[in-house]
Design a protein around this motif. Structure first.
Motif, PDB file in Angstrom:
ATOM      1  N   CYS A   1      -0.866  -3.221  -4.042  1.00  0.00           N
ATOM      2  CA  CYS A   1      -1.951  -3.839  -3.279  1.00  0.00           C
ATOM      3  C   CYS A   1      -2.611  -4.797  -4.239  1.00  0.00           C
ATOM      4  O   CYS A   1      -3.756  -4.978  -4.069  1.00  0.00           O
ATOM      5  CB  CYS A   1      -2.689  -2.858  -2.692  1.00  0.00           C
ATOM      6  SG  CYS A   1      -3.631  -1.836  -4.144  1.00  0.00           S
TER       7      CYS A   1
ATOM      8  N   CYS B   1       1.023   3.936  -1.837  1.00  0.00           N
ATOM      9  CA  CYS B   1       0.812   5.228  -2.125  1.00  0.00           C
ATOM     10  C   CYS B   1      -0.505   5.625  -1.377  1.00  0.00           C
ATOM     11  O   CYS B   1      -1.168   6.635  -1.478  1.00  0.00           O
ATOM     12  CB  CYS B   1       0.357   5.131  -3.552  1.00  0.00           C
ATOM     13  SG  CYS B   1      -1.185   4.340  -4.058  1.00  0.00           S
TER      14      CYS B   1
ATOM     15  N   CYS C   1      -4.185   4.446  -5.861  1.00  0.00           N
ATOM     16  CA  CYS C   1      -4.213   3.956  -7.227  1.00  0.00           C
ATOM     17  C   CYS C   1      -2.998   4.238  -8.090  1.00  0.00           C
ATOM     18  O   CYS C   1      -3.251   4.270  -9.239  1.00  0.00           O
ATOM     19  CB  CYS C   1      -5.545   4.090  -8.095  1.00  0.00           C
ATOM     20  SG  CYS C   1      -5.898   2.817  -9.241  1.00  0.00           S
ATOM     21  N   SER C   2      -2.081   4.411  -7.452  1.00  0.00           N
ATOM     22  CA  SER C   2      -0.663   4.764  -8.156  1.00  0.00           C
ATOM     23  C   SER C   2       0.526   3.903  -7.943  1.00  0.00           C
ATOM     24  O   SER C   2       1.207   4.195  -8.884  1.00  0.00           O
ATOM     25  CB  SER C   2      -0.489   6.473  -7.599  1.00  0.00           C
ATOM     26  OG  SER C   2       0.865   6.589  -7.676  1.00  0.00           O
ATOM     27  N   CYS C   3       0.414   2.958  -7.125  1.00  0.00           N
ATOM     28  CA  CYS C   3       1.571   2.145  -7.016  1.00  0.00           C
ATOM     29  C   CYS C   3       1.419   0.783  -7.116  1.00  0.00           C
ATOM     30  O   CYS C   3       2.365   0.048  -7.307  1.00  0.00           O
ATOM     31  CB  CYS C   3       1.962   2.278  -5.605  1.00  0.00           C
ATOM     32  SG  CYS C   3       1.089   1.478  -4.441  1.00  0.00           S
ATOM     33  N   ALA C   4       0.113   0.400  -7.302  1.00  0.00           N
ATOM     34  CA  ALA C   4      -0.179  -1.350  -7.560  1.00  0.00           C
ATOM     35  C   ALA C   4       0.653  -2.157  -6.631  1.00  0.00           C
ATOM     36  O   ALA C   4       1.025  -3.311  -6.907  1.00  0.00           O
ATOM     37  CB  ALA C   4       0.196  -1.712  -8.820  1.00  0.00           C
TER      38      ALA C   4
ATOM     39  N   GLY D   1       0.639  -1.158  -0.065  1.00  0.00           N
ATOM     40  CA  GLY D   1       0.060  -0.175  -0.017  1.00  0.00           C
ATOM     41  C   GLY D   1       1.060   1.236  -0.034  1.00  0.00           C
ATOM     42  O   GLY D   1       0.674   2.072   0.683  1.00  0.00           O
TER      43      GLY D   1
ATOM     44  N   CYS E   1      -6.900  -1.472  -2.829  1.00  0.00           N
ATOM     45  CA  CYS E   1      -7.187  -0.045  -2.070  1.00  0.00           C
ATOM     46  C   CYS E   1      -8.520   0.238  -2.815  1.00  0.00           C
ATOM     47  O   CYS E   1      -8.993   1.443  -2.150  1.00  0.00           O
ATOM     48  CB  CYS E   1      -6.032   0.764  -2.486  1.00  0.00           C
ATOM     49  SG  CYS E   1      -5.747   1.447  -4.118  1.00  0.00           S
TER      50      CYS E   1
END
Ligand code: HEM
Ligand code: FES
Lengths: 385, 102
Positions: B48, B39, B43-46, B37, B85
Motif C-alpha cells: 500500500c 495484509c 503494516c505487514s505487507c507494504a 492491501g 493503510c
C-alpha cells in the motif's frame, strides 16, 4: 498453561545474542532471531541466496531427497521475477467473489459435518480435508482430486518424528509427473495447463520447471495451512470469548487472521546460503554456509510487538513476517488468508464452543530450541448454538 | 469529508471522497491500481506504498518507527514514502495527492 498456548523458545537467545545454532546433516545453520535482522537478510538476496542446490535452503535440508528445483522459491532475482510474474495473477484469484463463495461452501460443509459428530480429530477430519478441498480451487482441478490428497494423510512429506522420508515424497512427485503428462495430452484450465502454455522470453516452460512450481504449491501450502487451522481450533476452544468477539465484530476478522498467523507462525524458519563471508548481528557467517530466517522468533520480537506472547485479535500495528518478507514473500498468502478469514467467520456463525478432549503436540527439534508448531493430533467436540 | 487523489504509475488520476476508514481501504474499494492491501492494513505487507506529494506532507504527518522500518527496505522508497493503510481518512487529509509507488 492453556493447551492452545504456543510459547516462545527463542526469547533468551533473541535478547542476549540475536542468534541461535542448529545442526542439520553436517550443514549447520545460524538462526537469525530478531525481526530487523530477519527482514534485512531476507531483503539482501545477493548475500543470502535462495538459488543454492535444490533443497538446501529448507531446514531440515532436502538436498539428499530432492533434485527438482522448486520455483520460484529456489531461484534468485532477476530470474525469480520472470517466474513470479507468470503466476502472480493466478495466485490472486482468491480475491474473486466466485472463488470466495466456493471456498465458503467448502468450509461450511466441513463445519456442519463436525457439528453433528461426537468427537473429531481435527488434523485429519477437519484441517487436512479443508486444506485439500480448498487446494482444488487454487489449482482449478476437479473437486474429487482432493480425495486422493486426503488419502495420503498428513505425513506425505515427512515421516514420524519429522525426519525426512524420500519414499513418501515420491508419492507426490510421481503424482505430479502423471498430472503433467495428462495436462500435456489434454490441456485444460488448471494450473498445470496454464504453466505448460506459458513462456519466459519466448521459451516455453519445461516439464521440470512446471514440476518445480507444482511441488512447491503442494508442499508449501500443506502443513502450513493445516497447522494454522488446527491451532485456530485449539485457540478458540481455550478462548470461547474470542468466537463471540468475531461474531460481534466481523470487521475485525482480517486483523484477527493476521494476529493468529503471527502467533502461530506456521512456517518456523527458512534458510539461505551465504554467497560471501559476512556478518549478521555481530556473528561471522562464512561463504557457502547457511543462515536461517526464523520467522517464528521475529514474530515475538519484544522490541517491536507489545505483549508479543498474547493473542490480541484487534492488534492494529502488526508487522509480522509469518508469510516471509521481500522477494520470496508467500505466493499462497492470498489463498491462505481467505481460508482463515472464511474459517473464522464460519466458526463465529455456527459454533458456540469447542471442548478439547485430547491433544498431542507437534514439537520441532531445532538444535538449541524446541518449538511447538501445531499438533500431531487434536481431539475435540464442537458445540453449536 | 476529505478529497483524496491518487496518481497511479500509468499516470491515471483518481479522485475519491471519504469520511472514515483508512486510505488503503478507500483505494482498494475503488480499485486503485498498485494498491493491493494484502495484509488488510496491519503494516505487514507494504503493498500500500505511496509517495505523498511534497506540498501535502503537512497533511499526512510522518511515519511511525514501525512503518519506517517496513519502508526502509522497500524498493523506490523516498523521504515522502508512506504505507497508506496507516493514514486514517479525516478532514486533515482533505486535498492530499498521493503517487502510487508500484
Ligand atoms: C498459513 C499458511 C502459510 C504460511 C505461514 C506460509 C509461509 C511462507 C513463507 C514464510 C514463505 C517465504 C519463504 C522464503 O522466504 O524463503 C513462503 C513462500 C511461499 N509460499 Fe507460503 N505459506 C503459507 C501458505 C501457502 C500456500 C497455501 C501456498 C500455495 C498453495 C504457499 C506457497 C508459497 C510459495 C510458492 C512460496 C515461494 C514464493 C517465492 O519464492 O517467490 N504458501 N510461504
Ligand atoms: S496494507 Fe499491508 S502494510 Fe499497508
Amino acid at each position: 498453561m492453556n493447551t492452545s498456548e504456543i510459547s516462545d523458545p527463542f526469547k533468551k537467545a533473541r535478547i542476549e545474542s540475536g542468534c541461535g545454532h542448529m545442526e542439520d546433516q553436517n550443514d549447520p545453520a545460524t538462526m537469525l532471531l530478531r525481526l530487523k535482522d530477519v527482514r534485512k537478510s531476507a531483503h539482501n538476496w545477493k548475500t543470502f541466496q535462495s538459488g543454492a542446490a535444490p533443497g538446501r535452503i529448507v531446514i531440515p535440508s532436502e538436498v539428499h531427497i530432492r533434485e527438482t528445483r522448486q520455483i520460484p522459491f529456489e531461484v534468485d532475482p532477476p530470474e525469480h521475477k520472470a517466474y513470479r510474474n507468470l503466476v502472480e495473477a493466478w495466485f490472486k484469484r482468491p480475491l474473486d467473489e466466485a472463488y470466495q463463495q466456493k471456498l465458503t461452501t467448502i468450509v461450511e460443509t466441513i463445519i456442519d459435518e463436525v457439528l453433528t459428530k461426537d468427537n473429531i480429530e481435527v488434523v485429519e477430519d477437519l484441517s487436512l480435508k479443508l486444506q485439500s478441498r480448498a487446494l482444488t480451487l487454487l489449482l482449478n482441478t476437479p473437486f474429487e482430486e482432493s480425495e486422493k490428497w486426503i488419502s495420503w494423510g498428513t505425513h506425505v512429506f515427512r515421516s514420524e518424528g519429522s525426519s525426512l522420508d524420500g519414499d513418501k515424497a515420491n508419492i507426490l512427485y510421481d503424482y505430479i509427473d502423471a498430472e503433467i503428462d495428462k495436462a500435456i495430452a489434454k490441456p485444460g484450465c488448471d494450473l498445470y495447463s496454464v504453466l505448460l502454455a506459458s513462456e519466459i522470453d519466448g521459451k516455453k516452460l519445461s516439464k521440470e520447471e512446471v514440476k518445480g512450481v507444482m511441488i512447491l504449491t503442494f508442499a508449501g501450502g500443506r502443513d502450513t495451512v493445516i497447522n494454522a487451522l488446527t491451532n485456530s481450533v485449539a485457540y478458540f476452544a481455550d478462548n470461547p470469548k474470542s468466537i463471540q468477539y468475531i461474531k460481534e465484530n466481523p470487521e475485525y476478522t482480517g486483523k484477527a487472521v493476521e494476529e493468529l498467523i503471527r502467533y502461530f507462525s506456521p512456517l518456523t524458519q527458512m534458510g539461505r546460503v551465504a554467497t560471501e563471508d559476512t556478518v549478521v548481528c555481530e556473528h561471522a557467517v562464512k561463504a557457502d554456509t547457511r543462515i536461517s530466517l526464523c520467522w517464528a522468533s521475529a514474530n515475538r520480537d519484544e522490541t517491536v510487538f507489545e505483549n508479543p506472547n498474547e493473542v490480541v485479535l484487534d492488534r492494529k500495528l502488526n508487522p509480522h513476517v509469518a508469510f516471509g518478507f521481500g522477494t520470496h514473500n508467500c505466493l499462497g498468502a492470498t489463498h491462505a488468508r481467505q481460508i482463515m478469514n472464511i474459517f473464522l467467520t464460519t466458526i463465529a456463525n455456527k459454533v458456540a464452543s469447542i471442548d478439547i478432549i485430547e491433544a498431542k503436540e507437534n514439537i520441532e527439534d531445532l538444535g538449541d530450541f524446541k518449538r511447538k508448531v501445531g499438533y500431531d493430533s487434536l481431539t475435540v467436540k464442537f458445540h453449536n448454538h | 469529508m476529505a478529497k483524496i487523489t491518487f496518481i497511479t504509475s500509468d499516470n491515471e488520476k483518481i479522485e475519491l471522497e471519504a469520511t472514515s476508514g483508512s486510505v488503503m481501504q478507500l483505494a482498494v474499494d475503488n480499485g486503485v491500481q498498485g494498491i493491493d492491501g494484502d495484509c488488510g492494513g496491519v503494516c505487514s505487507c507494504a503493498t500500500c506504498h505511496v509517495h505523498v506529494l511534497p506540498e501535502h506532507v503537512s497533511k499526512t504527518g510522518t511515519a511511525s518507527e514501525i512503518e519506517q522500518d517496513m519502508l526502509e527496505l522497500d524498493d523506490n522508497v523516498s523521504e515522502y514514502s508512506r504505507l497508506c493503510c496507516q493514514l486514517d481518512v479525516s478532514d486533515a487529509l482533505d486535498g492530499v495527492v498521493l503517487q502510487v509507488a508500484k
